[in-house]
Design a protein around this motif. Structure first.
Motif, PDB file in Angstrom:
ATOM      1  N   GLY A 143      -4.188  -4.322   5.149  1.00 38.49           N
ATOM      2  CA  GLY A 143      -3.983  -5.752   5.346  1.00 38.49           C
ATOM      3  C   GLY A 143      -2.848  -6.367   4.565  1.00 38.49           C
ATOM      4  N   LEU A 144      -2.003  -5.550   3.941  1.00 31.37           N
ATOM      5  CA  LEU A 144      -0.846  -6.088   3.235  1.00 31.37           C
ATOM      6  C   LEU A 144       0.359  -6.166   4.169  1.00 31.37           C
ATOM      7  CD1 LEU A 144      -1.267  -4.137  -0.125  1.00 31.37           C
ATOM      8  CD2 LEU A 144      -1.803  -6.548   0.316  1.00 31.37           C
ATOM      9  N   SER A 145       1.434  -6.806   3.697  1.00 33.76           N
ATOM     10  CA  SER A 145       2.581  -6.973   4.588  1.00 33.76           C
ATOM     11  C   SER A 145       3.160  -5.632   5.005  1.00 33.76           C
ATOM     12  CB  SER A 145       3.662  -7.832   3.915  1.00 33.76           C
ATOM     13  OG  SER A 145       4.055  -7.271   2.677  1.00 33.76           O
ATOM     14  N   GLU A 146       3.189  -4.647   4.083  1.00 33.25           N
ATOM     15  CA  GLU A 146       3.620  -3.301   4.428  1.00 33.25           C
ATOM     16  C   GLU A 146       2.814  -2.262   3.664  1.00 33.25           C
ATOM     17  OE1 GLU A 146       7.084  -5.742   5.658  1.00 33.25           O
ATOM     18  OE2 GLU A 146       6.168  -5.528   3.677  1.00 33.25           O
ATOM     19  N   THR A 147       2.599  -1.131   4.333  1.00 34.56           N
ATOM     20  CA  THR A 147       2.040   0.058   3.696  1.00 34.56           C
ATOM     21  C   THR A 147       3.008   1.204   3.937  1.00 34.56           C
ATOM     22  OG1 THR A 147      -0.251  -0.686   3.962  1.00 34.56           O
ATOM     23  CG2 THR A 147       0.095   1.667   3.637  1.00 34.56           C
ATOM     24  N   GLY A 170       0.840  -1.186   0.000  1.00 29.06           N
ATOM     25  CA  GLY A 170       0.000   0.000   0.000  1.00 29.06           C
ATOM     26  C   GLY A 170       0.879   1.241   0.000  1.00 29.06           C
ATOM     27  N   VAL A 171       0.453   2.277  -0.709  1.00 25.69           N
ATOM     28  CA  VAL A 171       1.196   3.539  -0.721  1.00 25.69           C
ATOM     29  C   VAL A 171       0.210   4.686  -0.506  1.00 25.69           C
ATOM     30  CG1 VAL A 171       2.730   5.084  -1.991  1.00 25.69           C
ATOM     31  CG2 VAL A 171       2.892   2.604  -2.346  1.00 25.69           C
ATOM     32  N   VAL A 172       0.464   5.494   0.519  1.00 26.03           N
ATOM     33  CA  VAL A 172      -0.292   6.716   0.774  1.00 26.03           C
ATOM     34  C   VAL A 172       0.600   7.877   0.364  1.00 26.03           C
ATOM     35  CG1 VAL A 172      -1.440   8.146   2.505  1.00 26.03           C
ATOM     36  CG2 VAL A 172      -1.584   5.648   2.647  1.00 26.03           C
ATOM     37  N   VAL A 173       0.229   8.581  -0.693  1.00 26.07           N
ATOM     38  CA  VAL A 173       1.108   9.585  -1.294  1.00 26.07           C
ATOM     39  C   VAL A 173       1.202  10.843  -0.438  1.00 26.07           C
ATOM     40  CG1 VAL A 173       1.378  11.120  -3.295  1.00 26.07           C
ATOM     41  CG2 VAL A 173       0.805   8.710  -3.627  1.00 26.07           C
ATOM     42  N   ASP A 174       0.139  11.198   0.298  1.00 26.47           N
ATOM     43  CA  ASP A 174       0.154  12.393   1.141  1.00 26.47           C
ATOM     44  C   ASP A 174      -0.250  12.016   2.559  1.00 26.47           C
ATOM     45  OD1 ASP A 174       0.027  14.835   2.356  1.00 26.47           O
ATOM     46  OD2 ASP A 174      -1.562  15.667   1.085  1.00 26.47           O
ATOM     47  N   ALA A 175       0.772  11.808   3.393  1.00 25.81           N
ATOM     48  CA  ALA A 175       0.519  11.401   4.781  1.00 25.81           C
ATOM     49  C   ALA A 175       0.957  12.465   5.776  1.00 25.81           C
ATOM     50  CB  ALA A 175       1.253  10.095   5.071  1.00 25.81           C
ATOM     51  N   ASN A 176       1.097  13.704   5.327  1.00 25.18           N
ATOM     52  CA  ASN A 176       1.612  14.763   6.199  1.00 25.18           C
ATOM     53  C   ASN A 176       0.778  14.963   7.459  1.00 25.18           C
ATOM     54  OD1 ASN A 176       3.998  16.127   4.843  1.00 25.18           O
ATOM     55  ND2 ASN A 176       2.527  16.108   3.162  1.00 25.18           N
ATOM     56  N   ALA A 177      -0.525  14.781   7.352  1.00 25.09           N
ATOM     57  CA  ALA A 177      -1.403  15.078   8.484  1.00 25.09           C
ATOM     58  C   ALA A 177      -1.670  13.872   9.379  1.00 25.09           C
ATOM     59  CB  ALA A 177      -2.728  15.642   7.975  1.00 25.09           C
ATOM     60  N   LEU A 178      -1.108  12.712   9.046  1.00 20.05           N
ATOM     61  CA  LEU A 178      -1.424  11.496   9.788  1.00 20.05           C
ATOM     62  C   LEU A 178      -0.468  11.277  10.954  1.00 20.05           C
ATOM     63  CD1 LEU A 178      -2.179   8.981   6.882  1.00 20.05           C
ATOM     64  CD2 LEU A 178      -3.787  10.385   8.191  1.00 20.05           C
ATOM     65  N   THR A 179      -1.011  10.832  12.087  1.00 18.42           N
ATOM     66  CA  THR A 179      -0.191  10.434  13.217  1.00 18.42           C
ATOM     67  C   THR A 179       0.275   8.992  13.040  1.00 18.42           C
ATOM     68  OG1 THR A 179      -2.035   9.542  14.492  1.00 18.42           O
ATOM     69  CG2 THR A 179      -1.596  11.919  14.703  1.00 18.42           C
ATOM     70  N   GLU A 203       7.728   6.276   5.665  1.00 12.65           N
ATOM     71  CA  GLU A 203       7.548   5.431   6.845  1.00 12.65           C
ATOM     72  C   GLU A 203       6.780   4.180   6.453  1.00 12.65           C
ATOM     73  OE1 GLU A 203       6.944   8.155  10.620  1.00 12.65           O
ATOM     74  OE2 GLU A 203       5.849   8.970   8.901  1.00 12.65           O
ATOM     75  N   PHE A 204       7.117   3.067   7.124  1.00 10.31           N
ATOM     76  CA  PHE A 204       6.567   1.759   6.769  1.00 10.31           C
ATOM     77  C   PHE A 204       5.876   1.135   7.974  1.00 10.31           C
ATOM     78  CE2 PHE A 204      10.583   2.491   4.534  1.00 10.31           C
ATOM     79  CZ  PHE A 204      10.145   2.514   3.221  1.00 10.31           C
ATOM     80  N   PHE A 205       4.660   0.645   7.739  1.00 13.55           N
ATOM     81  CA  PHE A 205       3.900  -0.025   8.785  1.00 13.55           C
ATOM     82  C   PHE A 205       3.415  -1.374   8.276  1.00 13.55           C
ATOM     83  CE2 PHE A 205       3.943   4.283  10.174  1.00 13.55           C
ATOM     84  CZ  PHE A 205       3.794   4.264  11.560  1.00 13.55           C
ATOM     85  N   THR A 206       3.656  -2.416   9.066  1.00 10.10           N
ATOM     86  CA  THR A 206       3.014  -3.703   8.847  1.00 10.10           C
ATOM     87  C   THR A 206       1.653  -3.638   9.548  1.00 10.10           C
ATOM     88  OG1 THR A 206       3.688  -4.864  10.867  1.00 10.10           O
ATOM     89  CG2 THR A 206       5.329  -4.701   9.088  1.00 10.10           C
ATOM     90  N   PRO A 207       0.847  -4.687   9.472  1.00 10.99           N
ATOM     91  CA  PRO A 207      -0.408  -4.649  10.224  1.00 10.99           C
ATOM     92  C   PRO A 207      -0.236  -4.632  11.739  1.00 10.99           C
ATOM     93  CG  PRO A 207      -0.570  -6.214   8.418  1.00 10.99           C
ATOM     94  CD  PRO A 207       0.876  -5.807   8.504  1.00 10.99           C
ATOM     95  N   THR A 208       1.003  -4.849  12.221  1.00 14.74           N
ATOM     96  CA  THR A 208       1.201  -4.921  13.677  1.00 14.74           C
ATOM     97  C   THR A 208       2.135  -3.859  14.245  1.00 14.74           C
ATOM     98  OG1 THR A 208       3.048  -6.486  13.462  1.00 14.74           O
ATOM     99  CG2 THR A 208       0.821  -7.418  13.664  1.00 14.74           C
ATOM    100  N   ARG A 209       3.010  -3.261  13.403  1.00 20.91           N
ATOM    101  CA  ARG A 209       3.989  -2.312  13.948  1.00 20.91           C
ATOM    102  C   ARG A 209       4.691  -1.542  12.832  1.00 20.91           C
ATOM    103  NH1 ARG A 209       8.387  -6.080  16.796  1.00 20.91           N
ATOM    104  NH2 ARG A 209       6.596  -7.413  17.192  1.00 20.91           N
ATOM    105  N   GLN A 210       5.440  -0.519  13.251  1.00 19.07           N
ATOM    106  CA  GLN A 210       6.282   0.221  12.316  1.00 19.07           C
ATOM    107  C   GLN A 210       7.634  -0.476  12.190  1.00 19.07           C
ATOM    108  OE1 GLN A 210       6.990   4.334  13.336  1.00 19.07           O
ATOM    109  NE2 GLN A 210       7.866   4.816  11.340  1.00 19.07           N
ATOM    110  N   GLU A 266       4.202 -15.397   4.987  1.00 19.92           N
ATOM    111  CA  GLU A 266       5.156 -15.545   3.889  1.00 19.92           C
ATOM    112  C   GLU A 266       4.967 -14.376   2.947  1.00 19.92           C
ATOM    113  OE1 GLU A 266       6.897 -18.655   0.521  1.00 19.92           O
ATOM    114  OE2 GLU A 266       5.317 -19.312   1.892  1.00 19.92           O
ATOM    115  N   GLU A 267       6.090 -13.889   2.376  1.00 22.72           N
ATOM    116  CA  GLU A 267       6.062 -12.707   1.526  1.00 22.72           C
ATOM    117  C   GLU A 267       6.579 -13.058   0.141  1.00 22.72           C
ATOM    118  OE1 GLU A 267       6.660  -8.131   2.565  1.00 22.72           O
ATOM    119  OE2 GLU A 267       8.469  -9.305   2.858  1.00 22.72           O
ATOM    120  N   ALA A 268       6.002 -12.379  -0.870  1.00 21.52           N
ATOM    121  CA  ALA A 268       6.304 -12.720  -2.265  1.00 21.52           C
ATOM    122  C   ALA A 268       7.612 -12.138  -2.766  1.00 21.52           C
ATOM    123  CB  ALA A 268       5.163 -12.244  -3.173  1.00 21.52           C
TER     124      ALA A 268
END
Length: 292
Positions: free
Chosen positions: A43-47, A22-31, A61-68, A220-222
């Motif tokens: 729900g992907l391995s990383e966003t 997943g890619v969020v192009v504008d995340a400036n306002a997100l905590t 910045e990279f987040f899995t479904p459980t942590r950064q 498992e990751e592709a």
């Protein structure tokens, strides 16, 4: 608030496969908490989350479904490929700011590459108690044969346990015990296991691998650029592969398969690997909107 997320498959092999990020192009306002919530819903391995940087082309910045996590190869390739396709950046040299410092990026010829550092190696003695637990975590007995070379933790920015097996069949038939893999990954501070043989589906490539990272919510990751880099270093330094450019296959042995290929270019100084660039092609697959 709705957040637009692009789904981009990185390290595609020809026109197929790859590893979705997943890619969020504008995340400036997100905590950070909001980014983790988005990653869980995607729900992907990383966003990956793009924001402004004072020291690099972008902050990433990279987040899995459980942590950064500090770095992610396929999500980096996905992000810079998307930014190029959107016309936000041009071909050439760029950089990303991460929680672990800045890294160089190269965008050229339809591909994106990310910098990794010189490798460090920590060998595992398979006759040791830890070695026995590693074999057990992979569903292997103490008497089973490994491939050429010995298991080794290799770190070029993130640590992976590399485990060589004799052939593709041995890699394909693995049935890892994921709770044990997670426990050992915690103990050794690993992203996960990268299990490989030198068998490949396409002639001229250097290894075929599978990656298990249950510590980060990834069974498992592709395709794993941050693991393919350490593997290329292992092949060069431990197994004597002379080439400076290597192709690592991944995802072929998953169920269902998602064929992927990662290109790794080693840079040497005084005969030693000084850094590397890992990358490949990416393709936008779809988009979705996540509500916070």
């Amino acid at each position: 608030m709705n957040i637009d997320v692009q789904i981009v498959n990185a390290f595609i092999d020809g026109s197929q496969g790859g590893n979705p990020a997943g890619v969020v192009v504008d995340a400036n306002a997100l905590t950070a908490a909001q980014k983790l919530k988005v990653a869980r819903q995607v729900g992907l391995s990383e966003t990956a989350f793009v924001s402004a940087s004072d020291t690099a082309t972008i902050r990433l910045e990279f987040f899995t479904p459980t942590r950064q996590i500090a770095h992610c190869g396929h999500a980096t390739v996905a992000t810079f490929s998307l930014l190029r396709q959107l016309g936000i950046i041009d071909d050439g040299r760029h950089s990303k700011e991460t929680v672990d410092g800045n890294r160089d990026i190269l965008v050229a010829d339809g591909m994106a590459f990310m910098e990794q550092r010189a490798p460090t190696f920590t060998s595992i003695e398979m006759a040791s108690e830890l070695g026995g637990r590693i074999l057990a975590s992979l569903g292997l007995g103490n008497g089973e044969s490994l491939g050429v070379g010995a298991p080794c933790v290799v770190n070029t920015g993130n640590a992976f346990l590399l485990v060589p097996l004799p052939d593709e069949r041995a890699v394909a038939e693995l049935s890892p015990r994921l709770p044990l893999v997670e426990s050992i990954s915690d103990e050794l501070d690993l992203i996960g296991y990268y299990v490989f043989s030198t068998d490949t589906r396409v002639k001229g490539r250097h290894a075929g691998a599978r990656m298990f990272a249950p510590r980060f919510g990834i069974a498992e990751e592709a395709a794993t650029g941050m693991a393919a880099g350490p593997l290329a270093c292992y092949l060069h330094d431990r197994l004597g592969v002379a080439e400076r450019e290597m192709l690592i296959e991944q995802g072929w042995l998953m169920q269902p398969p998602s064929p992927s290929v990662i290109r790794v270019e080693l840079e040497l100084a005084d005969g030693k690997i000084s850094r590397l660039m890992a990358g490949g092609y990416a393709r936008v697959m779809s988009s979705l909107s996540v509500e916070l």
